[in-house]
Every structure is written in C-alpha cells, then in structure tokens.
Design an enzyme around this catalytic site. Structure first.
Site, PDB file in Angstrom:
ATOM      1  N   ASN A 155     -33.812  47.513-105.020  1.00  0.00           N
ATOM      2  CA  ASN A 155     -34.634  46.305-104.944  1.00  0.00           C
ATOM      3  C   ASN A 155     -33.802  45.078-105.288  1.00  0.00           C
ATOM      4  O   ASN A 155     -33.147  45.032-106.327  1.00  0.00           O
ATOM      5  CB  ASN A 155     -35.781  46.413-105.956  1.00  0.00           C
ATOM      6  N   GLU A 156     -33.850  44.104-104.416  1.00  0.00           N
ATOM      7  CA  GLU A 156     -33.173  42.816-104.649  1.00  0.00           C
ATOM      8  C   GLU A 156     -31.720  43.019-105.062  1.00  0.00           C
ATOM      9  O   GLU A 156     -31.307  42.680-106.177  1.00  0.00           O
ATOM     10  CB  GLU A 156     -33.955  41.972-105.662  1.00  0.00           C
ATOM     11  N   GLN A 179     -42.751  48.664-114.409  1.00  0.00           N
ATOM     12  CA  GLN A 179     -43.751  47.617-114.618  1.00  0.00           C
ATOM     13  C   GLN A 179     -45.177  48.156-114.708  1.00  0.00           C
ATOM     14  O   GLN A 179     -46.064  47.467-115.204  1.00  0.00           O
ATOM     15  CB  GLN A 179     -43.633  46.562-113.520  1.00  0.00           C
TER      16      GLN A 179
HETATM   17  C1  BGC Z   1     -39.235  41.595-108.593  1.00  0.00           C
HETATM   18  C2  BGC Z   1     -40.453  42.055-109.354  1.00  0.00           C
HETATM   19  C3  BGC Z   1     -41.029  40.904-110.161  1.00  0.00           C
HETATM   20  C4  BGC Z   1     -41.423  39.832-109.179  1.00  0.00           C
HETATM   21  C5  BGC Z   1     -42.146  38.646-109.808  1.00  0.00           C
HETATM   22  C6  BGC Z   1     -39.322  40.208-108.014  1.00  0.00           C
HETATM   23  O1  BGC Z   1     -38.129  39.542-108.257  1.00  0.00           O
HETATM   24  O2  BGC Z   1     -38.868  42.536-107.621  1.00  0.00           O
HETATM   25  O3  BGC Z   1     -40.100  43.145-110.155  1.00  0.00           O
HETATM   26  O4  BGC Z   1     -42.094  41.309-110.954  1.00  0.00           O
HETATM   27  O5  BGC Z   1     -40.276  39.356-108.526  1.00  0.00           O
HETATM   28  O6  BGC Z   1     -41.333  37.913-110.652  1.00  0.00           O
END
Ligand code: BGC
Length: 433
Positions: A155-156, A17
C-alpha cells in the site's frame, strides 16, 4: 452517469487499523513506548479480526460488490521464518466469507505495518527485506491465491516521499507562521511531532530491539536506498505471486495528491508528481493494474506547498475539502497505461452530509473519466469503518459505518447507504430520474 458492467464498488480497511491486537507488529510496540507520537494505542481497534463476518455481511446488505482489506504480515509470520497456519486459516475464512456473500476481495499484503522482527534486521533499509517480503507473499498466495482475484503487494509504495514533503512543508509554514498543507500529514505526522520524534527514536528503537540510527519504519524510509528496497520488494513479490498464483491480478497502490501549480510553482508541482508517480513506473512494468489513492489537492509554490485558499473548508485531517482532485489525478495516472482502481478516496469528518457530498462529487469525476475512455475498474471508499488513524488514534472519522469503541456496535451512516445504492444500481442517476 452509468458505470460499466462489472465495475467494482467497495470500501477499504487495513488490518492494523481495524482488526485489533496486532501484537507482533512494529506499530503495536511503538504505540506502547509512550511519549507524544501516538494519541492512543490501537488496542482492540474495531475487533474486525473477530467480527469480520458481520462486517462483510453488512457491506453486502448495503449493496457493495467488493471489499479491500489487508492480510497482516506480522500475524502470518510472527517470527522470522515462522509461519502461522492459524493466521493463514483465519484469512482463508475471511476470503471465503467474501465469496459466500458475492463480494470480490481485493487484498493488500503490506499496509504500513511490518513484523517486529524485521526491524531488528534494519527494516526497510535492510537489503534482505525484498526477499523476506516475497517469501511471505509466496506463502500466503500459494495457500490463498485461488481465492484472491486482485492483490496489491504494498500500500502506497510512495508514502515515505510524501511524509517527508509534508514535514518539510509544515516546517517551512511554521517558520513563516502561516498554516499550510493541513494541521497534519496524511498519516498524522505534524512538524511538532517530527521534532519530538528525535527524542522518541531511542526508546522506540529499543522497543523493537534495535538502535535509533537503525530504526527504519516503512512510513519514514526517506533514503534513496530505502526507496529502492521498497521498489525491489514489490518486484520480488510480484514475481513470487505470478509463480504460485498466475490467475491473480497484481498491482501496487500509490498515494497521489492533485499537485496544482500556484504562482511560480509549475516546476515544483511537476517535480512532486514525478517523485510520487513517475519514479514508480519502472517497478510497475509487469503489473496488471494500479491502485490510485487520493484525498485532496496540494497547491505548490516555487519551494513549498501554499496555504489553503482563504475560507477553504478543511477536513478533520486539515486537508482541503476538494473531491475534484480524484478526477485530475486519474487523468494523469492514466499515462501508466494500466487499468486503474480507485483503491482509496475519502475524508475524515464528523458531519456525514459532507461525506455524502464528497463521494457524489468524486464519483462524478470518475464518471467523466470513464466517458472519455479512461480505464477505471472500481471505486473503494476509505474507509468502511471509523478506525485507528495511525498516530492520530481514533479521533478522525473516515468511516461510512460508525463503531462504538465500548460495545463494538456498528451504526450505518447515510453515506454508506448512498454509496451502496449507487453500487446496486451502478449509476449516479438517482432512482427518481
Ligand atoms: C492510508 C490509510 C489511512 C488513510 C487516511 C492512506 O494514506 O492508506 O491507512 O488511514 O490514508 O489518512
């Protein structure tokens, strides 16, 4: 409203990003397929790969004590089994820059993007992915572990179940002709885009050297097998990290919406929480912390998310402006019995006064949790910079720091000054109090 000593104050980014030119990744290839899925390609992003020093110094000057960023698998292992010493050296320099500036790094090893070559094997449905991921984590951590006090493997880990639910909710709402759950899912997947995605899969798969029925991107790993592979990848990675860098604290991050029951929605709201959180508890057994990521609430009816309350303020993502959600989610996630970090919390808006308000209200909730003895160790605002919001491109503005996309000039917003000031004083009480 004072925070404990050593509470980490930071903001977060992810490699794809902000870094720019992440050309060996699956997303880069997908962004260039054409069609409706991506608003625009990521391109140079925020040129953070080159400008990280200035960015880290700026965060330090603002008052932050920590920085969460991700190391990019596709850069470190651009071809299957081929590791880039140069990429590892780059991340060593980023970590050293953090330490030189008194910034504690919190590193994520996988933030949505994967190397292109993984997709040829079947991506996140491929049985060998956990071992491949663990091998990459082992290589990085054997080299850089001493510089990394905290690592989030993935992540997530639960994001795929959320994207599926979002699309279901939006499809149901469109059928009922009533807006719900926002105009966009968290990563920018609209119901329309989901329809169009069917045609898009064939060229997308071709760009990644695979076929449409074997295109298994991390964000859309909807099968039980895929979910299991993601969980196994975390467990394998944790094992590898603990071997080569035993002093590093290891965890995952979870996307946790505040599921509130609407009329008749008690069971459905509990089911959603179980799907987003409880399902991952076995995989978290052996972790040192959990990263909690929250953006808003979802009010759940018997079958689907309910429309936003009349007159609700919406963010650029179409989520309800609802900073109280963070406190609710932290109270619930405390049941894992692990120390928690808020690894992401924020909103997309062009109006920074709303960000100031959001951060203040969210942090009041964190302070109430702490007062009740809940173990929260840090807060990271998403995001440090206005950056590439996946399929939605650069339109949503999540950053505390604006980025001019032509010149890459950074402009600090008031919200960054506010949060930096809170960080410096380690309290929500204003200096005048
Ligand atoms: C993610 C980010 C994303 C953010 C805002 C999260 O789900 O980890 O990569 O930019 O939300 O949408």
């Amino acid at each position: 409203m004072a925070f404990p000593d050593g509470f980490l104050w930071g903001s977060a980014t992810a490699a794809h990003q902000v870094e720019g030119n992440n050309i060996a990744s699956d997303f880069w290839a997908l962004e260039h397929v054409g069609g409706p899925m991506f608003a625009e390609p990521s391109g140079d992003a925020c040129d953070h790969y080159r400008l990280y020093r200035e960015d880290i110094a700026l965060l330090r000057d603002l008052g932050f004590t920590s920085y969460r960023f991700s190391i990019e698998w596709a850069r470190v292992e651009p071809e299957d089994g081929v590791f880039s010493r140069a990429a590892i050296a780059h991340y060593r320099e980023v970590l050293e820059a953090c330490h030189e500036h008194g910034i504690t790094p919190m590193v994520t090893l996988h933030h949505f993007t994967s190397p292109r070559w993984l997709m040829k094997h079947g991506g996140w449905e491929y049985d060998g992915t956990p071992d491949r991921f663990a091998a990459y984590c082992r290589t990085v951590m054997a080299e850089l572990g001493p510089l990394i006090p905290y690592v989030c493997t993935i992540n997530e880990v639960n994001i795929a179940s959320l994207t599926r639910r979002m699309i279901e909710d939006m499809t149901a709402a469109q059928r009922a002709d009533a807006p719900t759950g926002g105009e966009q899912a968290p990563v920018g997947v609209s119901a329309d885009a989901a329809e169009q995605a069917r045609d898009w899969r064939t060229p997308a798969a071709a760009a990644l050297g695979t076929t449409a029925d074997n295109l298994n991107l991390f964000l859309f790993t909807w099968s039980d097998n895929g979910a299991e592979i993601v969980r196994r990848a975390h467990i394998a990675a944790r094992g590898a990290i603990k071997e080569v860098s035993p002093s590093t604290k290891v965890g995952i991050t979870l996307a946790l919406q505040d599921y509130q029951p609407g009329p008749g929605g008690e069971k459905a709201a509990d089911e959603r929480w179980a799907e987003a959180f409880d399902c991952f508890l076995p995989a978290m057994d052996g972790d040192d912390f959990v990263g909690v990521q929250n953006y808003s609430r979802v009010v759940v009816g018997p079958d689907h998310a309910l429309p936003h309350p009349a007159g609700a303020e919406l963010t650029q993502m179409g989520y309800e402006f609802y900073p109280q959600a963070l406190e609710n989610v932290l109270r619930r996630a405390a049941s894992a019995g692990l120390p928690m970090f808020v690894t992401e919390n924020g909103l997309a808006t062009e109006d920074d006064t709303r960000r100031v308000e959001f951060v203040r209200l969210a942090l009041e909730g964190v302070a109430r949790c702490l007062a009740d003895g809940i173990d929260v160790r840090g807060y990271y605002y998403w995001s440090a910079l206005d950056n590439f919001e996946w399929m939605l491109g650069y339109r949503p503005k999540f950053g505390m720091i604006a980025v001019d996309r032509e010149t890459q000039e950074r402009t600090v917003k008031d919200s960054a000054r506010l949060l930096g000031d809170i960080a410096r004083r380690n309290t929500l009480d204003s200096a005048a109090d």
